[in-house]
Design a protein around this motif. Structure first.
Motif, PDB file in Angstrom:
ATOM      1  N   ARG A  52       0.842  -1.203   0.000  1.00  0.00           N
ATOM      2  CA  ARG A  52       0.000   0.000   0.000  1.00  0.00           C
ATOM      3  C   ARG A  52       0.875   1.250   0.000  1.00  0.00           C
ATOM      4  NH1 ARG A  52      -2.451   3.510   3.738  1.00  0.00           N
ATOM      5  NH2 ARG A  52      -4.391   4.409   2.939  1.00  0.00           N
ATOM      6  N   ARG A  53       1.982   1.220   0.748  1.00  0.00           N
ATOM      7  CA  ARG A  53       2.877   2.382   0.756  1.00  0.00           C
ATOM      8  C   ARG A  53       3.446   2.630  -0.636  1.00  0.00           C
ATOM      9  NH1 ARG A  53       8.640   3.381   3.818  1.00  0.00           N
ATOM     10  NH2 ARG A  53       9.263   1.682   2.429  1.00  0.00           N
ATOM     11  N   ALA A  54       3.765   1.563  -1.363  1.00  0.00           N
ATOM     12  CA  ALA A  54       4.286   1.721  -2.710  1.00  0.00           C
ATOM     13  C   ALA A  54       3.259   2.389  -3.629  1.00  0.00           C
ATOM     14  CB  ALA A  54       4.695   0.360  -3.273  1.00  0.00           C
ATOM     15  N   VAL A  55       1.986   2.011  -3.473  1.00  0.00           N
ATOM     16  CA  VAL A  55       0.925   2.630  -4.275  1.00  0.00           C
ATOM     17  C   VAL A  55       0.829   4.118  -3.959  1.00  0.00           C
ATOM     18  CG1 VAL A  55      -1.562   2.686  -4.691  1.00  0.00           C
ATOM     19  CG2 VAL A  55      -0.378   0.488  -4.523  1.00  0.00           C
ATOM     20  N   VAL A  56       0.870   4.465  -2.668  1.00  0.00           N
ATOM     21  CA  VAL A  56       0.796   5.873  -2.275  1.00  0.00           C
ATOM     22  C   VAL A  56       2.039   6.626  -2.753  1.00  0.00           C
ATOM     23  CG1 VAL A  56       0.650   7.460  -0.325  1.00  0.00           C
ATOM     24  CG2 VAL A  56      -0.672   5.347  -0.296  1.00  0.00           C
ATOM     25  N   ALA A  57       3.211   5.977  -2.666  1.00  0.00           N
ATOM     26  CA  ALA A  57       4.442   6.611  -3.136  1.00  0.00           C
ATOM     27  C   ALA A  57       4.347   6.943  -4.623  1.00  0.00           C
ATOM     28  CB  ALA A  57       5.633   5.701  -2.866  1.00  0.00           C
ATOM     29  N   ARG A  58       3.724   6.057  -5.395  1.00  0.00           N
ATOM     30  CA  ARG A  58       3.559   6.317  -6.821  1.00  0.00           C
ATOM     31  C   ARG A  58       2.627   7.514  -7.037  1.00  0.00           C
ATOM     32  NH1 ARG A  58       1.894   1.798  -7.926  1.00  0.00           N
ATOM     33  NH2 ARG A  58       3.887   0.765  -8.274  1.00  0.00           N
ATOM     34  N   ALA A  59       1.582   7.621  -6.212  1.00  0.00           N
ATOM     35  CA  ALA A  59       0.684   8.775  -6.305  1.00  0.00           C
ATOM     36  C   ALA A  59       1.420  10.066  -5.940  1.00  0.00           C
ATOM     37  CB  ALA A  59      -0.524   8.566  -5.387  1.00  0.00           C
ATOM     38  N   VAL A  60       2.295   9.989  -4.934  1.00  0.00           N
ATOM     39  CA  VAL A  60       3.098  11.149  -4.554  1.00  0.00           C
ATOM     40  C   VAL A  60       4.013  11.557  -5.704  1.00  0.00           C
ATOM     41  CG1 VAL A  60       4.939  11.958  -3.019  1.00  0.00           C
ATOM     42  CG2 VAL A  60       3.004  10.667  -2.081  1.00  0.00           C
ATOM     43  N   ALA A  61       4.604  10.572  -6.376  1.00  0.00           N
ATOM     44  CA  ALA A  61       5.487  10.865  -7.508  1.00  0.00           C
ATOM     45  C   ALA A  61       4.716  11.576  -8.617  1.00  0.00           C
ATOM     46  CB  ALA A  61       6.094   9.567  -8.034  1.00  0.00           C
ATOM     47  N   MET A  62       3.504  11.130  -8.874  1.00  0.00           N
ATOM     48  CA  MET A  62       2.695  11.772  -9.903  1.00  0.00           C
ATOM     49  C   MET A  62       2.366  13.207  -9.511  1.00  0.00           C
ATOM     50  SD  MET A  62       0.089   8.690 -10.981  1.00  0.00           S
ATOM     51  CE  MET A  62      -0.803   9.795 -12.074  1.00  0.00           C
ATOM     52  N   ALA A  63       2.084  13.422  -8.225  1.00  0.00           N
ATOM     53  CA  ALA A  63       1.756  14.771  -7.761  1.00  0.00           C
ATOM     54  C   ALA A  63       2.965  15.695  -7.845  1.00  0.00           C
ATOM     55  CB  ALA A  63       1.235  14.706  -6.324  1.00  0.00           C
ATOM     56  N   ILE A  64       4.149  15.167  -7.544  1.00  0.00           N
ATOM     57  CA  ILE A  64       5.360  15.991  -7.603  1.00  0.00           C
ATOM     58  C   ILE A  64       5.706  16.339  -9.047  1.00  0.00           C
ATOM     59  CG2 ILE A  64       7.856  16.013  -7.188  1.00  0.00           C
ATOM     60  CD1 ILE A  64       7.356  14.243  -4.771  1.00  0.00           C
ATOM     61  N   GLY A  65       5.654  15.325  -9.919  1.00  0.00           N
ATOM     62  CA  GLY A  65       6.023  15.542 -11.305  1.00  0.00           C
ATOM     63  C   GLY A  65       4.993  16.330 -12.088  1.00  0.00           C
ATOM     64  N   GLY A  66       3.725  16.124 -11.753  1.00  0.00           N
ATOM     65  CA  GLY A  66       2.673  16.801 -12.504  1.00  0.00           C
ATOM     66  C   GLY A  66       2.516  16.185 -13.882  1.00  0.00           C
ATOM     67  N   PRO A  67       1.471  16.584 -14.599  1.00  0.00           N
ATOM     68  CA  PRO A  67       1.265  16.053 -15.947  1.00  0.00           C
ATOM     69  C   PRO A  67       2.458  16.306 -16.861  1.00  0.00           C
ATOM     70  CG  PRO A  67      -0.663  17.254 -15.174  1.00  0.00           C
ATOM     71  CD  PRO A  67       0.433  17.523 -14.191  1.00  0.00           C
ATOM     72  N   VAL A  68       2.942  17.556 -16.849  1.00  0.00           N
ATOM     73  CA  VAL A  68       4.127  17.905 -17.636  1.00  0.00           C
ATOM     74  C   VAL A  68       4.944  18.877 -16.790  1.00  0.00           C
ATOM     75  CG1 VAL A  68       5.054  18.888 -19.757  1.00  0.00           C
ATOM     76  CG2 VAL A  68       2.873  17.654 -19.810  1.00  0.00           C
ATOM     77  N   ASP A  71      10.044  21.678 -14.190  1.00  0.00           N
ATOM     78  CA  ASP A  71      11.200  21.699 -13.295  1.00  0.00           C
ATOM     79  C   ASP A  71      11.931  20.363 -13.431  1.00  0.00           C
ATOM     80  OD1 ASP A  71      13.026  21.637 -11.241  1.00  0.00           O
ATOM     81  OD2 ASP A  71      11.694  22.569  -9.773  1.00  0.00           O
ATOM     82  N   PRO A  72      13.125  20.360 -14.061  1.00  0.00           N
ATOM     83  CA  PRO A  72      13.840  19.085 -14.265  1.00  0.00           C
ATOM     84  C   PRO A  72      14.145  18.356 -12.967  1.00  0.00           C
ATOM     85  CG  PRO A  72      14.809  20.832 -15.600  1.00  0.00           C
ATOM     86  CD  PRO A  72      13.844  21.481 -14.663  1.00  0.00           C
ATOM     87  N   ASP A  73      14.462  19.111 -11.909  1.00  0.00           N
ATOM     88  CA  ASP A  73      14.801  18.474 -10.631  1.00  0.00           C
ATOM     89  C   ASP A  73      13.593  17.747 -10.056  1.00  0.00           C
ATOM     90  OD1 ASP A  73      16.626  17.999  -8.381  1.00  0.00           O
ATOM     91  OD2 ASP A  73      15.267  19.319  -7.265  1.00  0.00           O
ATOM     92  N   ARG A  74      12.433  18.413 -10.096  1.00  0.00           N
ATOM     93  CA  ARG A  74      11.212  17.768  -9.595  1.00  0.00           C
ATOM     94  C   ARG A  74      10.850  16.563 -10.447  1.00  0.00           C
ATOM     95  NH1 ARG A  74       6.363  21.800  -8.306  1.00  0.00           N
ATOM     96  NH2 ARG A  74       5.426  19.751  -7.934  1.00  0.00           N
ATOM     97  N   ALA A  75      11.042  16.695 -11.750  1.00  0.00           N
ATOM     98  CA  ALA A  75      10.728  15.568 -12.630  1.00  0.00           C
ATOM     99  C   ALA A  75      11.629  14.379 -12.340  1.00  0.00           C
ATOM    100  CB  ALA A  75      10.881  16.001 -14.094  1.00  0.00           C
ATOM    101  N   ASP A  76      12.930  14.639 -12.078  1.00  0.00           N
ATOM    102  CA  ASP A  76      13.857  13.550 -11.761  1.00  0.00           C
ATOM    103  C   ASP A  76      13.479  12.877 -10.449  1.00  0.00           C
ATOM    104  OD1 ASP A  76      15.267  14.023 -14.042  1.00  0.00           O
ATOM    105  OD2 ASP A  76      16.856  15.191 -13.086  1.00  0.00           O
ATOM    106  N   LYS A  77      13.149  13.693  -9.430  1.00  0.00           N
ATOM    107  CA  LYS A  77      12.753  13.128  -8.141  1.00  0.00           C
ATOM    108  C   LYS A  77      11.490  12.284  -8.277  1.00  0.00           C
ATOM    109  CE  LYS A  77      14.839  16.611  -5.102  1.00  0.00           C
ATOM    110  NZ  LYS A  77      14.577  17.684  -4.111  1.00  0.00           N
TER     111      LYS A  77
END
Length: 348
Positions: A52-68, A71-77
């Motif tokens: 479940r944490r992995a699923v939430v982590a993936r959602a966090v990654a999507m929120a940080i990166g955004g659709p497009v 910010d290259p640093d945010r996209a890399d993270k």
């Protein structure tokens, strides 16, 4: 054929002893079976919490990166976090700890101010469930190993062919303690080394809390496991940093002991899970190679100690950790001389 009263009495006593042994063996085997079931169920619960944490982590990654993301640093993270979440879901048991530790490290640097409140709550809930499930699992493993490793149980093979359960050690995010104003590190995994010389003396370091410099205590070589490190790698690194000695990882025996302690240090409350290795080495002059600034301030002395020396330090109100190390030294000496890896057991 007639039997004397003495013979009848002896035979009766033998029968009672055999009966008592049978009852004890039967009850112990049943208890072990229940403990193994508990360990298996606690691992299943922990596995589900990690998933479940992995699923939430993936959602966090999507929120940080955004659709497009622009910010290259945010996209890399975001890409790194999503990749670690995917790896954590696919990892087998052998590499699960390493990958989950890497995911924990990646989550620990996430700026939650960038996330919507609902996602922050989901992340906090997922991490809390992992924390609780891991504690239940490690407690179940501790109880199972404590019974499985007793000599009568091993001699009579009461554990059957079931594999020994294993602890699951990962780092966790620090959370604030509103009631104290201190930061509580819920868990810090540490690799410690009982370093013995040719005369079975153990190297101890003397230190103090920066907040309470007048209270001294003694402890074995070792420290926290860094993200991506195995316990053995951390132990080797800590030996070099704190003594200047480079050692072959294969010469470490163990872990032999596991200790859980909660204590204040430098204005924080730390929950430390410590796993102890044993290392035999020729006595050397203590010359630390790479102490950090805090260690240089707080480590004030060292000593190669016998059992009597440890008892003398305790008598002087200078605590020695782990507790009862004088009584544990014989076990460490035996582990250092053994040909097989010892089974880890819990100590104070």
């Amino acid at each position: 054929m007639t039997f004397s009263a003495t013979t009848v009495l002896v035979l009766g006593l033998i029968a009672l002893l055999v009966l008592a042994l049978g009852v004890w063996a039967y009850s112990t085997a049943n208890r072990l079976d229940r403990l193994h079931v508990r360990s298996d169920q606690s691992w299943q619960a922990l596995d589900a919490a990690l998933a479940r944490r992995a699923v939430v982590a993936r959602a966090v990654a999507m929120a940080i990166g955004g659709p497009v993301s622009t910010d290259p640093d945010r996209a890399d993270k975001a890409a790194q976090l999503a990749s670690l979440a995917d790896r954590a879901e696919r990892a087998d048991r052998g590499e699960r700890e390493t990958v989950e530790n890497q995911l924990s490290a990646a989550l620990s640097v996430v700026d939650i101010d960038q996330l919507r409140p609902q996602l922050v709550a989901e992340l906090a809930d997922a991490e809390a469930r992992v924390l609780i499930a891991r504690r239940f699992h490690n407690d179940a493993v501790r109880d199972t190993l404590a019974l499985r490793t007793r000599r009568p149980v091993r001699v009579l093979h009461l554990g059957g062919t079931a594999p020994l359960p294993e602890y699951f050690e990962i780092t966790e995010r620090a959370t604030p303690a509103a009631s104290t104003g201190l930061e509580v590190h819920t868990t810090r995994t540490s690799a410690r080394v009982v370093l013995l010389d040719e005369q079975d003396r153990v190297l101890l370091l003397r230190g103090h809390d920066p907040v309470l410099p007048e209270v001294a205590f003694w402890f074995t070589v070792g420290g926290g496991v860094e993200p991506g490190e195995s316990l053995r790698e951390a132990a080797v690194r800590e030996v070099y940093e704190e003594t200047g000695q480079r050692v072959d990882p294969a010469t470490l025996r163990g872990p032999v002991w596991r200790r859980v302690a909660v204590f204040p240090f430098n204005g924080e409350i730390i929950r430390s899970e410590e796993l102890f290795f044993v290392l035999r080495a020729p006595r050397f002059e203590w010359r630390p190679a790479d102490l950090d600034a805090l260690e240089r301030r707080t480590i004030t002395d060292h000593r190669w100690c016998t059992q009597a020396d440890i008892r003398a330090l305790d008598a002087q109100d200078e605590a020695v950790y782990p507790y009862h190390l004088d009584e544990l030294l014989a076990e460490a000496v035996s582990a250092a001389a053994g040909d097989t890896e010892p089974v880890v057991r819990s100590i104070r």
